[in-house]
Design a protein around this motif. Structure first.
Motif, mmCIF file in Angstrom:
data_model
loop_
_atom_site.group_PDB
_atom_site.id
_atom_site.type_symbol
_atom_site.label_atom_id
_atom_site.label_comp_id
_atom_site.label_asym_id
_atom_site.label_seq_id
_atom_site.Cartn_x
_atom_site.Cartn_y
_atom_site.Cartn_z
ATOM 1 N N PHE A 55 -9.252 52.433 23.174
ATOM 2 C CA PHE A 55 -9.715 53.802 22.891
ATOM 3 C C PHE A 55 -8.667 54.399 21.956
ATOM 4 O O PHE A 55 -7.876 55.256 22.335
ATOM 5 N N SER A 56 -8.653 53.903 20.713
ATOM 6 C CA SER A 56 -7.462 54.089 19.881
ATOM 7 C C SER A 56 -7.302 55.489 19.309
ATOM 8 O O SER A 56 -6.197 55.912 19.008
ATOM 9 N N GLY A 57 -8.400 56.219 19.133
ATOM 10 C CA GLY A 57 -8.283 57.537 18.496
ATOM 11 C C GLY A 57 -7.966 57.385 17.014
ATOM 12 O O GLY A 57 -7.990 56.292 16.446
ATOM 13 N N GLY A 58 -7.603 58.525 16.390
ATOM 14 C CA GLY A 58 -7.429 58.550 14.934
ATOM 15 C C GLY A 58 -6.016 58.316 14.448
ATOM 16 O O GLY A 58 -5.741 58.460 13.262
ATOM 17 N N VAL A 103 -9.859 49.699 18.948
ATOM 18 C CA VAL A 103 -11.303 49.948 19.073
ATOM 19 C C VAL A 103 -11.541 51.444 19.250
ATOM 20 O O VAL A 103 -10.830 52.106 20.015
ATOM 21 N N ASP A 104 -12.542 51.967 18.565
ATOM 22 C CA ASP A 104 -12.963 53.353 18.830
ATOM 23 C C ASP A 104 -14.441 53.466 18.482
ATOM 24 O O ASP A 104 -14.905 52.871 17.508
ATOM 25 N N ASP A 105 -15.178 54.229 19.298
ATOM 26 C CA ASP A 105 -16.622 54.289 19.048
ATOM 27 C C ASP A 105 -17.019 55.395 18.076
ATOM 28 O O ASP A 105 -18.186 55.517 17.742
ATOM 29 N N ASN A 133 -15.205 49.218 15.253
ATOM 30 C CA ASN A 133 -15.938 50.440 15.556
ATOM 31 C C ASN A 133 -17.015 50.091 16.589
ATOM 32 O O ASN A 133 -17.771 49.146 16.409
ATOM 33 N N GLY A 134 -17.037 50.834 17.688
ATOM 34 C CA GLY A 134 -18.003 50.554 18.749
ATOM 35 C C GLY A 134 -17.335 50.798 20.084
ATOM 36 O O GLY A 134 -16.173 51.225 20.133
ATOM 37 N N THR A 135 -18.058 50.525 21.163
ATOM 38 C CA THR A 135 -17.446 50.799 22.467
ATOM 39 C C THR A 135 -16.552 49.632 22.876
ATOM 40 O O THR A 135 -16.760 48.482 22.465
ATOM 41 N N PHE A 136 -15.568 49.957 23.708
ATOM 42 C CA PHE A 136 -14.636 48.937 24.185
ATOM 43 C C PHE A 136 -15.398 47.832 24.923
ATOM 44 O O PHE A 136 -15.167 46.644 24.687
ATOM 45 N N LEU A 160 -6.015 51.331 27.902
ATOM 46 C CA LEU A 160 -7.396 51.826 27.987
ATOM 47 C C LEU A 160 -7.381 53.328 28.278
ATOM 48 O O LEU A 160 -7.404 53.777 29.428
ATOM 49 N N ASP A 161 -7.340 54.083 27.190
ATOM 50 C CA ASP A 161 -7.104 55.516 27.271
ATOM 51 C C ASP A 161 -8.435 56.270 27.148
ATOM 52 O O ASP A 161 -8.650 57.006 26.193
ATOM 53 N N GLN A 162 -9.291 56.067 28.129
ATOM 54 C CA GLN A 162 -10.603 56.725 28.090
ATOM 55 C C GLN A 162 -10.440 58.235 28.357
ATOM 56 O O GLN A 162 -9.437 58.669 28.901
ATOM 57 N N PHE A 163 -11.488 59.009 28.003
ATOM 58 C CA PHE A 163 -11.458 60.460 28.264
ATOM 59 C C PHE A 163 -11.561 60.762 29.753
ATOM 60 O O PHE A 163 -10.832 61.562 30.297
ATOM 61 N N GLY A 164 -12.526 60.155 30.389
ATOM 62 C CA GLY A 164 -12.822 60.521 31.777
ATOM 63 C C GLY A 164 -12.589 59.357 32.713
ATOM 64 O O GLY A 164 -11.451 58.909 32.896
HETATM 65 C C1 LIG Z 1 -8.169 60.053 24.602
HETATM 66 S S1 LIG Z 1 -8.698 59.602 23.019
HETATM 67 C C2 LIG Z 1 -7.573 58.333 22.613
HETATM 68 C C3 LIG Z 1 -6.238 58.761 22.202
HETATM 69 C C4 LIG Z 1 -5.349 57.645 21.742
HETATM 70 N N1 LIG Z 1 -5.337 56.548 22.685
HETATM 71 C C5 LIG Z 1 -3.935 58.127 21.573
HETATM 72 O O1 LIG Z 1 -3.164 58.052 22.529
HETATM 73 O O2 LIG Z 1 -3.586 58.571 20.482
HETATM 74 C C6 LIG Z 1 -10.128 58.648 23.379
HETATM 75 C C7 LIG Z 1 -10.754 57.975 22.157
HETATM 76 O O3 LIG Z 1 -11.727 57.049 22.645
HETATM 77 C C8 LIG Z 1 -12.891 57.098 21.847
HETATM 78 N N2 LIG Z 1 -13.998 56.645 22.722
HETATM 79 C C9 LIG Z 1 -14.765 57.353 23.575
HETATM 80 N N3 LIG Z 1 -15.588 56.537 24.264
HETATM 81 C C10 LIG Z 1 -15.306 55.274 23.849
HETATM 82 C C11 LIG Z 1 -15.775 53.994 24.210
HETATM 83 N N4 LIG Z 1 -16.692 53.832 25.155
HETATM 84 N N5 LIG Z 1 -15.240 52.907 23.616
HETATM 85 C C12 LIG Z 1 -14.276 53.047 22.654
HETATM 86 N N6 LIG Z 1 -13.803 54.253 22.251
HETATM 87 C C13 LIG Z 1 -14.301 55.340 22.856
HETATM 88 C C14 LIG Z 1 -12.975 58.526 21.358
HETATM 89 O O4 LIG Z 1 -13.691 58.592 20.132
HETATM 90 C C15 LIG Z 1 -11.492 58.898 21.228
HETATM 91 O O5 LIG Z 1 -11.054 58.674 19.910
#
Ligand SMILES: C[S@@+](CC[C@H](N)C(=O)[O-])C[C@H]1O[C@@H](n2cnc3c(N)ncnc32)[C@H](O)[C@@H]1O
Length: 416
Positions: A55-58, A103-105, A133-136, A160-164
Motif C-alpha cells: 500500500f505504497s502511497g505517492g 503496489v497501489d490501487d 497498479n492494482g490491489t495488493f 502492509l499499510d492499509q487504511f482500515g
Molecule cells: C495509508 S496509505 C499508504 C501510505 C504509505 N504506506 C506511506 O507510509 O507513505 C494507503 C495507500 O493504499 C492505497 N490502497 C488502498 N486500497 C488498496 C488496495 N486494496 N491495494 C493496494 N493499495 C491500496 C491507497 O491508494 C493509498 O495510497
C-alpha cells in the motif's frame, strides 16, 4: 478516503500526521536493526531480499516546510544506508541484493510515486524496482512467484499499510507464511475502527468472521461495563484471533494512538522466527513513548488476562520504569514457566524463547539477564553447547541449556 493520504495529479503532497511519522520511524528503525543482525556474520557477502510495500502511497509528504519520504523511499534508503554502514571495516564486501515491489490501487498515487522516485534519482527502468497498479491481493500471487524464483528461502518483508482493516484478508497473510519461510509482515490494522462500527449483523459477514468476530464477541463488546477495560480486553481478543488465523508463529502487537482520529491503530509484526520478533521488540523499547503495549510486560497471554481486570494500571509503556517492572515480573514468572516447559529437568534456551516469545514484552537480553540472576541464586544451572557448566553470572547464550539444580531451591522446591 482519508484526505491525509491523497496524492493528486497537481503534485500537491498530503500533510503528514504525527502517527504516520511514528509508523514510518518504526519501519525505518526495524529495517536498521534487521540488516544489522541479519548480516552480522562476517563470512556472508551477499543478502538477497524482497521488500514489498503493498500500500505504497505517492512517495512523499509535506512536513511543515519540508518534504518527508513515504514508505517506498524509507525502504530504498534503509537498504542503501545499511550497505554503507555494514561495509565499514569489512574485508569481504557485503552486497544487499534487494528487490522492491510497490503496489497501489490508485493510478494517481502510482504516478506521484514515479515522480517522487525520479526526483530522488531513481531511473524509470531501475531493474530493482517494480511498481504495480492494482490491489495488493490481486498482485500477491505474482509477487510470491517472483520472490520464489529469485530466492530459495523467500527472505522478504511485507509492509502492509492499509487504511482500515479490510484490504488485507487473513487468507493473504496465511498464503505469505505458508509459501515463504523467511517472510515477515508489518501490518497496519485500524483496530478501533473495527470495534467502533461493529453491529449485530457483522457476525454474519466473512470480513468480520476472519477476525474471530461472532455473536458472542459482539454481545460482550456491546455490553462492556467499563469503556477503557472493555476496549482493552476486546482489542486483545481480536489480536489473539488475528495471530491464530495469520499462520505466523510470532506476533507482536503494538498500539499507536492517532490523535487526529482519536483512536488506536495497531501495527502488528508477524513472523515465523523468534529472532525476528526479538528485533522488533528492541525497536519498540527504543521508541518507548510512542507506542503503548496493552497488558503487563512480564508474561501474559493475548486472548484474555485476568490481570487486566485486577489491575487497572495495565497500560504498559516502554519507559525505563517499565523495564524495572518487567525485570521484577520476569524474575517472578520465569521459574514456573521454565519448570513447566522443562523435559526431564532440561531445557534449551532457544526452546524457552520460542515458547514464551509471544507472551512477553521482554527482549532476549532481558530474559537472559533474568536467567543469569536465577543462575546466580543457584535456581538454575546453565550449560554451554559444549556441555560445560557455566559459571553463575556468565552471559547466557541462545545455544545454552538450562538444567534443574540437583538441590531443591526456593523457586523449584518439589514435584520435579
Ligand atoms: C495509508 S496509505 C499508504 C501510505 C504509505 N504506506 C506511506 O507510509 O507513505 C494507503 C495507500 O493504499 C492505497 N490502497 C488502498 N486500497 C488498496 C488496495 N486494496 N491495494 C493496494 N493499495 C491500496 C491507497 O491508494 C493509498 O495510497
Amino acid at each position: 478516503m482519508a484526505n491525509n493520504f491523497i496524492w493528486g495529479s497537481n503534485g500537491v503532497l498530503p500533510k503528514i500526521e504525527e502517527h504516520t511519522k511514528r509508523k514510518l520511524d518504526v519501519l525505518k528503525n526495524y529495517l536498521d536493526v534487521y540488516f544489522e543482525t541479519v548480516v552480522r556474520n562476517p563470512a556472508l557477502d551477499q543478502l538477497n531480499i524482497a521488500l514489498v510495500d503493498g500500500f505504497s502511497g505517492g512517495g512523499a509528504y509535506i512536513d511543515a516546510a519540508e518534504t518527508r519520504p513515504g514508505s517506498p523511499l524509507v525502504l530504498l534508503k534503509s537498504v542503501e544506508e545499511a550497505v554503507g554502514k555494514l561495509n565499514e571495516g569489512r574485508t569481504k564486501p557485503l552486497e544487499i541484493n534487494a528487490r522492491f515491489i510497490f503496489v497501489d490501487d490508485e493510478r494517481e498515487h502510482v504516478e506521484a510515486l514515479r515522480r517522487e522516485l525520479r526526483r530522488n534519482g531513481y531511473a524509470d527502468d531501475d531493474p530493482r524496482i517494480t511498481i504495480l497498479n492494482g490491489t495488493f491481493v490481486e498482485h500477491l500471487p505474482a509477487i510470491i512467484h517472483q520472490i520464489k524464483l529469485t530466492q530459495r528461502k523467500g527472505r522478504s518483508i511485507f509492509f502492509l499499510d492499509q487504511f482500515g482493516y479490510s484490504d488485507v484478508p487473513m487468507s493473504a497473510i496465511r498464503t505469505i507464511f505458508t509459501t515463504l519461510d523467511r517472510a515477515e509482515v508489518v501490518l497496519n490494522f485500524a483496530i478501533d475502527s473495527l470495534l467502533n462500527y461493529l453491529q449485530e449483523a457483522s457476525a454474519g459477514l466473512q470480513l468480520y468472521q476472519q477476525f474471530g468476530v461472532d455473536d458472542r464477541f459482539i454481545s460482550d463488546w456491546q455490553q462492556r461495563k467499563d469503556e477503557h477495560m472493555g476496549r482493552a480486553i476486546t482489542q486483545r481478543a481480536l489480536m489473539a484471533h488475528i495471530h491464530m488465523n495469520s499462520g505466523a508463529k510470532f506476533f507482536t502487537p503494538f498500539m499507536l494512538w492517532s490523535r487526529t482520529d482519536n483512536r488506536w491503530m495497531m501495527l502488528a509484526h508477524l513472523s515465523q522466527h523468534q529472532a525476528a520478533r526479538d528485533k522488533m521488540l528492541s525497536v519498540h523499547w527504543q521508541k518507548q513513548n510512542s507506542f503503548t503495549h496493552i497488558g503487563p510486560g512480564g508474561l501474559f497471554s493475548l486472548g484474555y488476562d485476568t490481570r487486566l481486570i485486577e489491575s487497572c494500571d495495565s497500560l504498559f509503556s516502554f519507559s525505563e520504569i517499565d523495564k524495572t517492572a518487567l525485570n521484577r515480573e520476569l524474575v517472578n514468572a520465569l521459574p514456573s514457566e521454565v519448570h513447566r516447559i522443562m523435559h526431564e529437568g532440561q531445557l534449551e534456551v532457544s526452546r524457552l524463547l520460542a515458547e514464551i516469545g509471544n507472551r512477553t514484552a521482554g527482549t532476549n537480553n532481558d530474559i537472559f539477564h533474568v536467567l543469569s540472576e536465577l543462575a546466580q541464586a543457584r535456581e538454575l544451572e546453565v550449560f554451554s553447547t559444549k556441555g560445560k557448566l557455566k559459571r553463575p553470572g556468565t552471559r547466557i547464550a541462545i545455544s545454552d541449556r538450562l538444567v534443574r539444580p540437583s538441590q531443591t531451591t526456593l523457586f523449584f522446591p518439589s514435584r520435579w
